[in-house]
Design a protein around this motif. Structure first.
Motif, PDB file in Angstrom:
ATOM      1  N   TYR A  37       0.842  -1.181   0.000  1.00 12.74           N
ATOM      2  CA  TYR A  37       0.000   0.000   0.000  1.00 12.74           C
ATOM      3  C   TYR A  37       0.883   1.238   0.000  1.00 12.74           C
ATOM      4  O   TYR A  37       1.865   1.312   0.702  1.00 12.74           O
ATOM      5  N   CYS A  38       0.527   2.191  -0.819  1.00  8.18           N
ATOM      6  CA  CYS A  38       1.407   3.348  -0.985  1.00  8.18           C
ATOM      7  C   CYS A  38       0.663   4.629  -0.677  1.00  8.18           C
ATOM      8  O   CYS A  38      -0.365   4.900  -1.268  1.00  8.18           O
ATOM      9  N   SER A  39       1.183   5.416   0.261  1.00  4.11           N
ATOM     10  CA  SER A  39       0.497   6.675   0.561  1.00  4.11           C
ATOM     11  C   SER A  39       1.265   7.874   0.006  1.00  4.11           C
ATOM     12  O   SER A  39       1.073   9.000   0.436  1.00  4.11           O
ATOM     13  N   TYR A  40       2.143   7.598  -0.951  1.00  5.29           N
ATOM     14  CA  TYR A  40       2.953   8.673  -1.539  1.00  5.29           C
ATOM     15  C   TYR A  40       2.078   9.798  -2.081  1.00  5.29           C
ATOM     16  O   TYR A  40       2.326  10.970  -1.832  1.00  5.29           O
ATOM     17  N   GLY A  41       1.046   9.414  -2.821  1.00  3.13           N
ATOM     18  CA  GLY A  41       0.180  10.408  -3.436  1.00  3.13           C
ATOM     19  C   GLY A  41      -0.433  11.338  -2.407  1.00  3.13           C
ATOM     20  O   GLY A  41      -0.506  12.550  -2.612  1.00  3.13           O
ATOM     21  N   MET A  47       6.360   7.666 -12.001  1.00  7.22           N
ATOM     22  CA  MET A  47       7.584   6.849 -11.931  1.00  7.22           C
ATOM     23  C   MET A  47       7.590   6.012 -10.656  1.00  7.22           C
ATOM     24  O   MET A  47       7.963   4.845 -10.669  1.00  7.22           O
ATOM     25  N   HIS A  48       7.159   6.631  -9.566  1.00  7.16           N
ATOM     26  CA  HIS A  48       7.118   5.935  -8.275  1.00  7.16           C
ATOM     27  C   HIS A  48       6.175   4.723  -8.335  1.00  7.16           C
ATOM     28  O   HIS A  48       6.557   3.611  -7.982  1.00  7.16           O
ATOM     29  N   GLU A  49       4.966   4.961  -8.809  1.00  2.00           N
ATOM     30  CA  GLU A  49       3.997   3.854  -8.832  1.00  2.00           C
ATOM     31  C   GLU A  49       4.401   2.780  -9.834  1.00  2.00           C
ATOM     32  O   GLU A  49       4.206   1.586  -9.583  1.00  2.00           O
ATOM     33  N   VAL A  50       4.973   3.192 -10.959  1.00  3.02           N
ATOM     34  CA  VAL A  50       5.451   2.194 -11.917  1.00  3.02           C
ATOM     35  C   VAL A  50       6.571   1.370 -11.262  1.00  3.02           C
ATOM     36  O   VAL A  50       6.633   0.147 -11.406  1.00  3.02           O
ATOM     37  N   GLY A  51       7.419   2.048 -10.508  1.00  2.00           N
ATOM     38  CA  GLY A  51       8.490   1.348  -9.792  1.00  2.00           C
ATOM     39  C   GLY A  51       7.935   0.216  -8.935  1.00  2.00           C
ATOM     40  O   GLY A  51       8.471  -0.896  -8.914  1.00  2.00           O
ATOM     41  N   HIS A  52       6.821   0.484  -8.254  1.00  2.00           N
ATOM     42  CA  HIS A  52       6.197  -0.582  -7.445  1.00  2.00           C
ATOM     43  C   HIS A  52       5.813  -1.764  -8.322  1.00  2.00           C
ATOM     44  O   HIS A  52       6.012  -2.920  -7.950  1.00  2.00           O
ATOM     45  N   THR A  53       5.253  -1.464  -9.490  1.00  2.00           N
ATOM     46  CA  THR A  53       4.764  -2.559 -10.327  1.00  2.00           C
ATOM     47  C   THR A  53       5.916  -3.352 -10.929  1.00  2.00           C
ATOM     48  O   THR A  53       5.704  -4.447 -11.439  1.00  2.00           O
ATOM     49  N   ASN A  78      10.097  -1.925  -3.730  1.00  2.00           N
ATOM     50  CA  ASN A  78       9.390  -1.336  -2.598  1.00  2.00           C
ATOM     51  C   ASN A  78       9.995   0.042  -2.317  1.00  2.00           C
ATOM     52  O   ASN A  78      10.775   0.550  -3.121  1.00  2.00           O
ATOM     53  N   HIS A  79       9.622   0.648  -1.221  1.00  2.00           N
ATOM     54  CA  HIS A  79      10.077   2.021  -0.989  1.00  2.00           C
ATOM     55  C   HIS A  79      11.547   2.100  -0.627  1.00  2.00           C
ATOM     56  O   HIS A  79      12.099   1.165  -0.062  1.00  2.00           O
ATOM     57  N   ASN A  80      12.136   3.221  -0.941  1.00  2.00           N
ATOM     58  CA  ASN A  80      13.485   3.508  -0.447  1.00  2.00           C
ATOM     59  C   ASN A  80      13.435   4.873   0.233  1.00  2.00           C
ATOM     60  O   ASN A  80      13.657   5.902  -0.386  1.00  2.00           O
ATOM     61  N   ASP A 133      11.299   7.025  -2.966  1.00  2.00           N
ATOM     62  CA  ASP A 133      11.257   7.689  -1.656  1.00  2.00           C
ATOM     63  C   ASP A 133       9.969   8.512  -1.556  1.00  2.00           C
ATOM     64  O   ASP A 133       9.286   8.734  -2.550  1.00  2.00           O
ATOM     65  N   TYR A 134       9.635   8.921  -0.325  1.00  2.00           N
ATOM     66  CA  TYR A 134       8.570   9.902  -0.117  1.00  2.00           C
ATOM     67  C   TYR A 134       9.270  11.202   0.269  1.00  2.00           C
ATOM     68  O   TYR A 134       9.092  11.701   1.366  1.00  2.00           O
ATOM     69  N   ALA A 135      10.105  11.723  -0.611  1.00  2.00           N
ATOM     70  CA  ALA A 135      10.811  12.967  -0.269  1.00  2.00           C
ATOM     71  C   ALA A 135       9.841  14.129  -0.408  1.00  2.00           C
ATOM     72  O   ALA A 135       8.894  14.072  -1.187  1.00  2.00           O
TER      73      ALA A 135
HETATM   74 ZN   LIG Z   1       4.878   3.957  -2.895  1.00  2.00          ZN
END
Ligand SMILES: [Zn+2]
Length: 865
Positions: A445-449, A486-492, A496-498, A527-529
């Motif tokens: 689950y990603c809360s980046y957005g 790019m982040h979400e594609v990275g997940h697919t 995972n997160h860095n 990352d969630y920078a």
């Molecule tokens: Zn994420």
């Protein structure tokens, strides 16, 4: 009274059995009923033995949908039957499900939510067909005799045992009724279990209503059988109605896609995980190994094969193809495409050219995004957006091969809709989150957005307040969108997160537009920078990543290079000590107070000097606060935009103080293996200099009497636009003291967390020079010294009382056993120091406050045993 079917049956049964209606009491009547019912059955003539029905007999009123498991749907009742062939018995299949549509109230049952995959086997037991979940968590070396006992103490799950309705011996076919497979929660649990301790007034789904639940669609292919099912949960009455997304809380629908998938038959090579790189994995333990790390954790990755294996860089036989859903706003399609194709740069280094391809779903496509054969970039605008973006994938649990993926994007990301509950509770949200009960899908689950959305609104506010051009505003949107994709594609792709990646460039480098142009602003887009927003507006360059980072390229090399030898892979991994390749994921990140230890692994931070960067962010927010009223009040409009800007600025400040707080008692973690070039010891405490610097910054920006000052005349304008009865549930005035104290408590909850305090003492043994007594004295001074001898303002009164109560809690509170003895001694020492400082002085309010402090301390000391 209208009699329904059930009543009629009931009455006719009674009449048949000759039961009298004047029975003296209900219990006796019921007993009789039972007895008589049995009697009825006993006397009923034995049914004539019919000739055994054939499959053709049973499916004659049905429509056949052919595929991996042929399905028959009755054209009158809609009920399902399914064919199982003899060669499918004893074979393993993959089951996967995702939510087609749901409501946020029912756990994570939002559109596109993946629910993980599992392996099941079909078995026959006499006249029954069974569906049995297989355990994929353990490995037994087949050469080892121990493998003969591989089933010992491992429970498989019998999901369903269904009677064979007809058997065609000649063709080797079995027909079963399939309603129970799909209209019940047979393959997976959909309705979340109610949590013990959950408030009785919280929203709950009713019971599964099999009559109302129905099959929405059946799509059958040679390699997979897919059904969309609408589950209806009904309750006669409900306490909590849920959000406005729930039309009728007594009847809530959750639509689920179920897929039964043939086990891939290919030459996919498994790749075992390495702790220096962050891939999603399926954890497998080798039960026949004597190693202290008997792990065979399967990296999740696509099956990418070179078309020309002899070439150093070749196109793949089959690229990873993405479809932009036809619901995507036209103006974003190009940016989205660009975001996907950026990854091709990483794949080139792994030996693949054009590994990623992007297509657009035609408006008249005959497939929808729920079709697992397509990887779709989807777009929604949900009433309660669960995320800004989410990139799930599902795998073959036996190998880790990714079989499908989607990306969900929320339109809310590009709006100025503020979710005040989220903004206001920034700190407490992560604290309240239960980390103890996560499963594989939760990790994805990603809360980046969500986080980015706040940042984005802040960036917009900064740009707006500093007179940025339209072009600049567009740039913020575009860069953040690109970074999100790019982040979400990275997940697919399996990554995972860095959360450590932001520790790459210095604040000066990030404020040098030419230096960062065209780059990823951190080591990794995973990352969630925080968005790069410079305090000196003349030095503003890129706001966000426009390319994948060095870590991303390296990670893709590890995951996808067809290595010629083990040593090639080992040599690649040895590069992990390079500064641009540092890695730490959610498990290590410090977003929740007291959870982890390495301050570099933090969200919402930026640069290799997060203290300086955070101070800049706070000062930028403070300077904007001075003029926020003028900038955000628009003639003819309500004050909603001003209120939003006020919360955004305050929240950025609070977020930055949280980032700084993680330095105190922090310990850097190095993931390198022993003997690796450039490797450091696994644990190195943060330097005395940095910890002191952090303490000073907190003292000034989080705790000082004027830390959260805003121009007084601002508060009169923090009004929401009125809508209907929207203040009916509570008063509308801004709760300023509560808000500020919330920010301060969030910092204190990390600094005074039992884990942090324990680590400060422990790490004194291995290099921490900012000792517990010094830290706790500094904190005490930061909270009292500036004003305890004179007037104490209302913000500080709140803070001082809160802090004093926390110290008292360490000694006499319910949780006091969680604190070490030396922490308790320092707490007592500080309480006595506060008491000495808090002699009556200042105005009446200050005198009263100090008397309150002294009384609390006196009473607490009496209680200490
Ligand atoms: Zn994420």
């Amino acid at each position: 009274m209208k009699l329904n079917n059930l009543n009629l049956k009931f009455i006719s049964a009674l009449v048949l059995a000759g039961t009298l209606f004047y029975a003296p009491n209900l219990e006796a009547q019921n007993k009789k009923k039972k007895k008589n019912k049995n009697k009825t059955e006993a006397v009923a003539p034995a049914p004539k033995k019919n000739k055994e029905k054939t499959i053709a007999d049973l499916v004659k009123s049905s429509h056949k949908i052919d595929g991996l498991f042929p399905v028959y749907q009755d054209s009158i009742t809609g009920s399902l039957q399914m064919l199982i062939s003899e060669d499918q018995i004893g074979k393993e299949y993959i089951y996967f499900s995702q939510i087609a549509d749901g409501v946020m109230e029912a756990g994570r049952s939002n559109r596109g939510s993946y629910r993980g995959s599992k392996v099941f086997k079909i078995e026959r037991y006499f006249n029954k067909i069974e569906f049995i979940t297989q355990n994929t968590s353990f490995y037994f070396d087949p050469e080892n005799p121990l493998s003969k006992s591989k089933e010992a103490n491992i429970s498989q799950g019998n999901m369903a045992s269904l009677k064979v309705e007809a058997h065609d011996k000649e063709k080797g076919l079995y027909l079963i009724k399939a309603d129970d497979l799909f209209l019940k929660e047979t393959f997976s649990q959909i309705k979340p279990a109610s949590r013990p301790g959950a408030s009785p007034t919280s929203f709950k789904l009713g019971g599964l209503n099999k009559d109302k639940s129905k099959i929405k669609s059946i799509k059958n292919y040679p390699e997979n059988t897919n059904l969309e099912v609408e589950y209806v949960y009904s309750a006669p009455s409900v306490l909590a109605g849920g959000s406005s997304a729930v039309s009728d809380s007594r009847n809530v629908s959750i639509k689920v896609f179920h897929s039964l998938i043939e086990m891939p038959n290919n030459d996919y090579q498994i790749l075992l995980d390495d702790p220096r790189v962050g891939f999603f994995t399926t954890e497998v333990e080798d039960q026949t190994s004597t190693s202290s790390t008997p792990f065979r954790d399967l990296v999740h990755r696509w099956h990418l094969v070179k078309k020309n294996p002899e070439l150093a860089v070749s196109e793949p036989v089959e690229p990873i193809t993405w479809w932009i859903e036809n619901s995507t706003p036209l103006e974003w399609r190009e940016t989205i495409k660009q975001g996907v194709l950026q990854w091709n740069e990483a794949f080139e280094k792994a030996g693949f050219k054009n590994a990623m391809a992007v297509k657009i779903q035609p408006d008249d496509a005959d497939w929808d995004a729920g079709d697992i054969r397509y990887n779709v970039l989807r777009w929604t605008s949900s009433p309660e957006p669960p995320f800004g973006g989410y990139g799930p994938s599902f795998v073959n649990p036996k190998t880790g091969q990714i079989l499908g993926a989607d990306i969900m994007l929320e339109f809310a990301h590009f709006t100025n809709r503020v979710f005040y509950d989220k903004l206001f509770n920034l700190a407490s949200e992560s604290e309240a989150f239960d980390y103890s009960n996560l499963n594989e899908t939760d990790y994805k689950y990603c809360s980046y957005g969500h986080l980015m959305h706040e940042d984005l609104m802040f960036a917009n506010a900064v740009a707006e307040a500093t007179g940025a051009s339209e072009l600049e505003m567009e740039r913020i949107k575009k860069e953040s969108m690109l970074a999100l994709i790019m982040h979400e594609v990275g997940h697919t792709l399996g990554l995972n997160h860095n959360m450590k990646a932001s520790y790459l460039y210095s604040p000066e480098q990030l404020a040098t537009p030419e230096f960062i142009a065209g780059k990823c602003l951190t080591g990794s887009v995973m990352d969630y920078a925080t968005l790069n927003i410079t305090k000196d507006r003349s030095k503003q360059g890129q706001y966000d990543d426009v390319a994948v980072g060095p870590y991303d390229i390296w990670a893709i090399q590890f995951g996808y290079t067809p290595f010629n030898s083990e040593s090639e892979k080992v040599n690649l991994l040895k590069q992990s000590t390079k500064p641009e390749l540092i890695f730490g994921n959610d498990a290590d990140d410090m977003r929740a107070p007291g959870k982890a230890i390495d301050p570099r692994v933090m969200i919402n931070d930026q640069s290799n000097d997060p203290i300086t960067y955070s101070i800049d962010r706070i000062e930028l927010s403070n300077s904007l606060m001075e003029t926020v009223k003028q900038r955000f009040t628009k003639e003819g409009e309500s004050y909603q935009a001003l209120r939003r800007a006020y919360y955004l600025l305050s929240n950025q400040k609070a977020g930055a103080t949280n980032v700084i707080s993680r330095q105190i008692g922090g310990v850097y973690v190095d993931r390198a293996m022993a003997g690796q070039e450039g490797a450091k010891q696994p644990y190195t405490p943060v330097s005395l200099e940095d910890q002191t610097r952090a303490m000073k910054a907190l003292s000034k920006y989080a705790f000082a009497p004027d830390a959260f000052d805003a121009p007084n005349d601002l508060y009169n304008y923090l009004a929401m636009q009125r809508r209907g009865y929207n203040f009916f549930k509570g008063p509308e005035d801004p709760k300023i003291h509560e808000q500020v104290l919330g920010y301060q408590k969030s910092v204190l909850s990390h600094l005074l967390h039992p884990n942090t305090l324990q680590r400060i003492t422990d790490s004194e043994l291995y290099g921490n020079k900012y000792v517990l007594s010094k830290f706790m004295t500094d904190l005490n001074n930061a909270i009292f010294k500036a004003d305890i001898y004179g007037n104490v303002n209302s913000f500080r009164q709140n803070l001082q009382l809160e802090y004093t109560n926390t110290l008292i809690g360490m000694l006499t509170g319910k949780q006091n056993s969680r604190f070490t003895n030396n922490t308790k001694s320092m707490a007592l020492y500080n309480l006595k120091a506060i008491k000495n400082m808090a002699a009556p002085s200042g105005n009446i309010a200050s005198k009263a406050h100090k008397q309150h402090l002294r009384t609390l301390i006196d009473n607490a000391i009496k209680e200490i045993k």
